[in-house]
Every structure is written in C-alpha cells, then in structure tokens.
Design a protein around this motif. Structure first.
Motif, short mmCIF file in Angstrom:
data_model
loop_
_atom_site.label_atom_id
_atom_site.label_comp_id
_atom_site.label_asym_id
_atom_site.label_seq_id
_atom_site.Cartn_x
_atom_site.Cartn_y
_atom_site.Cartn_z
N ASP A 435 -6.21 12.33 0.53
CA ASP A 435 -6.90 11.31 1.31
C ASP A 435 -5.92 10.48 2.13
N ALA A 436 -4.69 10.37 1.67
CA ALA A 436 -3.62 9.70 2.40
C ALA A 436 -2.31 10.30 1.93
N ASP A 437 -1.35 10.43 2.85
CA ASP A 437 -0.07 11.04 2.50
C ASP A 437 1.06 10.09 2.90
N VAL A 438 2.08 10.02 2.04
CA VAL A 438 3.23 9.15 2.27
C VAL A 438 4.48 10.01 2.26
N THR A 439 5.31 9.86 3.26
CA THR A 439 6.60 10.54 3.30
C THR A 439 7.68 9.52 3.57
N ALA A 440 8.85 9.74 2.97
CA ALA A 440 9.99 8.87 3.21
C ALA A 440 11.26 9.65 2.92
N ASP A 441 12.28 9.46 3.75
CA ASP A 441 13.56 10.13 3.57
C ASP A 441 14.45 9.21 2.74
N LEU A 442 14.48 9.48 1.44
CA LEU A 442 15.22 8.60 0.54
C LEU A 442 16.40 9.30 -0.13
N GLY A 443 16.72 10.50 0.33
CA GLY A 443 17.88 11.18 -0.22
C GLY A 443 17.63 11.84 -1.56
N GLN A 444 16.54 11.51 -2.22
CA GLN A 444 16.13 12.13 -3.48
C GLN A 444 14.63 12.35 -3.42
N PRO A 445 14.12 13.36 -4.13
CA PRO A 445 12.68 13.63 -4.07
C PRO A 445 11.88 12.89 -5.14
N PHE A 446 12.39 11.77 -5.65
CA PHE A 446 11.67 11.01 -6.66
C PHE A 446 12.19 9.59 -6.70
N GLY A 447 11.42 8.71 -7.30
CA GLY A 447 11.80 7.30 -7.39
C GLY A 447 10.61 6.46 -7.81
N TRP A 448 10.55 5.24 -7.29
CA TRP A 448 9.41 4.39 -7.59
C TRP A 448 9.00 3.64 -6.34
N VAL A 449 7.77 3.12 -6.37
CA VAL A 449 7.16 2.51 -5.18
C VAL A 449 6.45 1.23 -5.59
N THR A 450 6.56 0.23 -4.75
CA THR A 450 5.63 -0.89 -4.79
C THR A 450 4.85 -0.88 -3.48
N ALA A 451 3.54 -0.95 -3.58
CA ALA A 451 2.67 -0.85 -2.40
C ALA A 451 1.76 -2.07 -2.35
N SER A 452 1.94 -2.91 -1.35
CA SER A 452 1.02 -4.03 -1.17
C SER A 452 -0.32 -3.49 -0.69
N ILE A 453 -1.40 -4.19 -1.04
CA ILE A 453 -2.75 -3.74 -0.68
C ILE A 453 -3.49 -4.89 -0.02
N ALA A 454 -4.09 -4.59 1.14
CA ALA A 454 -4.79 -5.63 1.90
C ALA A 454 -5.92 -5.01 2.68
N SER A 455 -6.96 -5.79 2.92
CA SER A 455 -8.08 -5.33 3.73
C SER A 455 -7.71 -5.41 5.21
N VAL A 456 -8.27 -4.51 6.03
CA VAL A 456 -8.04 -4.56 7.47
C VAL A 456 -9.00 -5.53 8.14
N ASP A 457 -9.95 -6.09 7.40
CA ASP A 457 -10.96 -6.98 7.97
C ASP A 457 -10.98 -8.27 7.17
N SER A 458 -11.02 -9.40 7.86
CA SER A 458 -11.03 -10.69 7.16
C SER A 458 -12.43 -11.14 6.77
N ASP A 459 -13.47 -10.52 7.32
CA ASP A 459 -14.84 -10.92 7.02
C ASP A 459 -15.36 -10.08 5.86
N ILE A 460 -15.06 -10.51 4.63
CA ILE A 460 -15.50 -9.79 3.45
C ILE A 460 -16.54 -10.64 2.72
N ARG A 461 -17.59 -9.99 2.24
CA ARG A 461 -18.68 -10.69 1.57
C ARG A 461 -19.26 -9.80 0.48
N VAL A 462 -19.95 -10.43 -0.46
CA VAL A 462 -20.72 -9.69 -1.44
C VAL A 462 -22.20 -9.87 -1.12
N CYS A 463 -22.95 -8.77 -1.13
CA CYS A 463 -24.37 -8.81 -0.82
C CYS A 463 -25.18 -8.61 -2.09
N ASP A 464 -26.25 -9.40 -2.22
CA ASP A 464 -27.09 -9.28 -3.40
C ASP A 464 -28.53 -9.57 -3.02
#
Length: 526
Positions: A435-464
C-alpha cells in the motif's frame, strides 16, 4: 442540507453540525495485562494463500455477549459481524479463509452459541461490503455479561457428556428486534432481553427475562496470520482496551441503520454503545484518540530490506475507527452501486484523497450542492527518519569525527491510502501486498525507523446519530422506517488512533524447515 438516503429503499436524512456530544464515554486505557472489554486485531488477510485465525478467551465466571466484527481495509465498512455468547471460562476460536469463488468465510469448530447460527460451523461474508474485503482489521467488543444461573447463562453453558451448550436456539431468541417482556422474544432495551421457552427432554423451560451488566475486562484475544503456501505463521495478542463502554450494550442481530433501527447489529461500535439509550455512552472514539489510549504522533520499529538473506518484512499500520468520521449515510449512498466499492485508494501526488463527488472533503459548489461528508484523518502522511544499525541516517559524514547520530539524510514520506495498510521497505513484501513503499540508501539493508504520523486535512470530525430527531419512542421497530440524522462534531483530541506491527519472515533455501516468521508490535510516542 439534507439528502435522501435510499441504498435499500429506506429514507434517511443527513445533516452536518458542530454541536458537542451529550453523552461522554467512560474512562479508557490500554491494558497492561492484555485483558479488556474491547480488543482490536490490527490486521486480517485472506490474500493469496494467507488465512487469519482468532481466539477469544472468556476469563470470567460470567456469561459474556461479544460483538465480533470484520472491517475491510479500504474504508472500514462492516464486512461481517455476529454475536458470540460465551459461557464462563469458554474459548471461541476459528479461522477466516476465502475460496475459489471469492467467498470469504469465518469457520469455527467450537460449539459456542453464535447469533446468527452458523452453517456447518461457518458464516459467509455478505455481498454488500465484500468488495476489497480480503484485508482489514477486527473489532471484538464486550456487549454485556450475566450470571451463569440466568436464563441465557443456563442455555449457553457447555455441559453434559458432550460439553455442548444446552440450547443455542433459546440463546439466539434474545437477539431478535422489538422484544417485549412476557410476550415477544428479543431485545427490550440495551440491558434487557426476553428469551423464548424451550424443551429439555420432556420438560419445558419457560420464557424468561435476562438483565445484563456491563462487560468486565474479561476478554483475552489473540490472532495468527498464516501463509498456507510457505507455512510461515505470525501471531500476537490483540490490542486490549479496558473500560471501553462501562454499560451494557445489547443489540438485536436482525436489523441495522439501513432499516432505520439504531438498536441493531451496527452497535456497539468504536464510538460507543446504543445511540437510542440514555445510559449507553457515545463519544467513545474521541476518548480513544487521547494520548494515553490510542492517539499517537509517531511509530517506532525496526526495518529490513535484505532479500539476499531470505528476509522479507512489512509494517502493518492500521487506523481503527475512521468510519466514525464519515457522514455515513451520505458516504454509503455514494458507493459504486454495482459493487459497493470505496472511492478511497487513489491518491494525488501530494497525498490528497481522490475526488469523490458524492462524499467530498470540502463543499462542492453548483447544483446540486453536495455537503462535505468525509472528515477522517485519512489519508495520513508518515514522515520517516530511518537509521541503519550503526546510527547512520543516509548522509556520508564529511571530514573527521562527528557527533552521533550523524547528520540527517533525505526526508522520506509515504501516504497511507487505506485504514489498514501494508508498508514495505524496498517493495519486498512478505504479506504479498504493497500500500506504501519506503526506500532509503543507508549503506545497510536493515535498521530502525521512527515515523511521524499526521493527517493531510485539518478539518477532522466525528459523526454520530443526531438524537434530536428521536420522538421519545425508545427502541423503534425497523418497520417504522424512521428518518435518521447525522451530526458531525469538531474539537477532537488531535492524536490519530494507530495500531500495528512489523512482520518478518526468513526463508532458508538450503533448509526450508528452518524458515520462520515473527511479529513485533510497534512502539509509539504521543
């Protein structure tokens, strides 16, 4: 503006507003002991030769009524749900598979009572949201508990020489609509049902009333994902939430909101209990968004892209509950009528959602005017900071010594188009999905990642569901065809609910018996 909602010929009105909720969800927390009244399985799959197994354990000495619900990955529509009625210390286990005709079925050898009844131990996913439902996530919600000497407790108890429930038909009689004490089987209110009479040998067990208490934090849920082709299997505990509802939320398994029934199988959901009950809290999804529960700002785990060593690895990133952020009747009314396919997967270059004329994220001008109806966090953007195992981030240090970690490399982003996503590193997927692919040239084929997560839209609501339209009649008959209004509320907790894991597989070509797989749950910051 209000719109006609007639996907099945039943009218329902839709409105968007900014007023707050009247009901407030009970205090919630992620269980440190892997026990709760809500459990979330981050991912299921029947793609290719993959199957998904789920085990539920009732650790209490009470009879538990449990909602079991599969939600498809693209837009978390309810693809299959049913009730499980578990006697004390019971285990209910089964597996989700598909067949050559494209049918997806849940199968269990257990004799535990379900509503509806299984056919040869199986329940097949209905066609309405079957499209694109090969993957998704699972909700397990405690609806209520009751003593073992209650009418439903006696009828559902495993006993005798065969250790089967006494009478599952009597148990199922509690989950019809429009129950009336003393006369009519089914749900009377969110904590009360009327059970039909039944025979034990030549003795008639009379009809009787069941009075449910809130479910305790008694459910333990685990899962596995297995590739029948390679034999690789992963497994883990579900994510368990304590004190999710705090009240009983018994609903009928006969009708839903399509029929104008807000006491039906659509509830409870991740926004709370029965909408028409003064005692069943709504607004639960906003509570789940809190930093101390599921609301997160970044995801942390290891990564690998090392096919030379037989290694495949995926991240599963699931955003549960996004369906509560649709103006649902409007969204469902705009689905592809031929297949009920979602509009969601196609993204623009900047991660913006695909244009959906019937359910836009912003008002569309011109006749006929269409209200905004998509207030989800989706799609979200992940911004990765990736390290190899020696703390290197992708930029070769210049000169002599440097302070560790090294200077930053290229910023890598990925937009998640679905609500249950598979993220690969270098396109090498163990789950057979990208569903999404990440590539990075880090000199090794393994490591660890921190990934920030954010919405692309500021108008978020809950509907009920807007209960201002309720005429005070309580739990209406589905045949009444009541108009249902929706209210969308802003001012939410800003954390995005996220769950998931990294799935590793190691194939050893010289010795296939040495191949293995494992799941590592994500870590998070809030």
């Amino acid at each position: 503006m209000k719109h006609a909602f007639k996907p099945l010929g039943v009218a329902a009105a839709v409105a968007a507003a900014s007023a707050g909720y009247v009901n407030v969800a009970s205090a919630q927390s992620v269980s440190a002991n892997d026990l709760g009244d809500l459990a979330l399985v981050p991912y299921y799959t029947v793609n290719g030769e993959w199957v998904t197994g789920i085990h539920i354990v009732n650790t209490s000495d009470k009879t538990q009524v449990v909602k079991f619900r599969f939600r498809r990955a693209t837009d978390s529509m309810d693809a299959l749900d049913f009730n499980v009625i578990m006697s004390p210390q019971d285990v209910y286990a089964g597996v989700l598979t598909d067949d050559e005709n494209g049918n997806i079925s849940w199968s269990a050898d257990d004799t535990t009572c379900t509503a509806p009844a299984t056919t040869a131990g199986a329940l097949t996913m209905p066609s309405i949201y079957r499209a694109d439902a090969e993957t998704g996530y699972v909700e397990i919600i405690g609806m209520g508990e009751i003593g073992v000497t209650s009418p439903i407790g006696v009828a559902s108890k495993h006993s005798g020489t065969t250790f089967e429930p006494l009478n599952c038909e009597a148990v199922r009689s509690n989950f019809f609509a429009d129950g009336v004490a003393g006369t009519t089987r089914g749900v009377i209110d969110n904590a009360t049902t009327w059970q039909s009479s039944y025979m034990v040998g030549t003795t008639t067990v009379p009809a009787a009333q069941n009075d449910f208490d809130p479910s305790s934090n008694a459910l333990k849920v685990s899962y596995f994902i297995r590739d029948n082709d390679s034999g690789v299997e992963f497994g883990d505990n579900a994510v368990h939430i304590e004190d999710f509802l705090g009240v009983a939320s018994i609903t009928n398994q006969q009708y839903g909101y399509f029929s104008g029934d807000l006491d039906g199988f659509d509830f409870p959901d991740l926004n709370g209990g029965v909408p028409l009950s003064a005692f069943a809290p709504r607004g639960a999804f906003n509570a789940l968004r809190a930093a101390g529960v599921l609301g997160k700002t970044s995801i942390i785990n290891e990564w690998s892209a090392n096919p030379a060593n037989g290694v495949e690895m995926d991240w599963v990133v699931t955003l549960p509950g996004q369906y509560t952020m649709f103006d649902l009747p409007q969204y469902v009314g705009g689905l592809d009528a031929a297949a009920n396919r979602p509009w969601i997967p196609t993204l623009g270059a900047n991660g913006a959602p695909a244009t959906n004329a019937s359910c836009p994220r912003a008002p569309i001008a011109g006749p006929p005017a269409v209200d905004e109806c998509d207030y989800r966090d989706m799609p979200v953007v992940l911004t990765f900071t990736a390290y190899n195992r020696e703390e290197f981030r992708g930029t070769s240090p210049q000169g002599d010594l440097v302070v560790s970690p090294a200077p930053p490399g290229e910023i890598v982003t990925a937009y998640l188009p679905k609500e249950a996503n598979v993220v690969t590193f270098g396109g090498n997927s163990v789950l057979g999905q990208v569903d999404a692919d990440v590539t990075a040239d880090l000199g090794q084929p393994f490591g660890w990642v921190t990934a920030s997560i954010a919405s692309v839209d500021s108008d978020i609501r809950v509907c009920d569901w807007d209960l201002d339209q309720d005429n005070g009649a309580g739990f209406p008959s589905a045949s009444a065809g009541a108009a249902l209004d929706v209210q969308c509320t802003s001012g939410l907790n800003t954390g995005i609910p996220v769950i998931g894991f990294a799935a590793w597989a190691r194939s050893v070509a010289a010795n296939p018996d040495a191949s293995y797989g494992r799941i590592i749950e994500h870590s998070y910051t809030s």
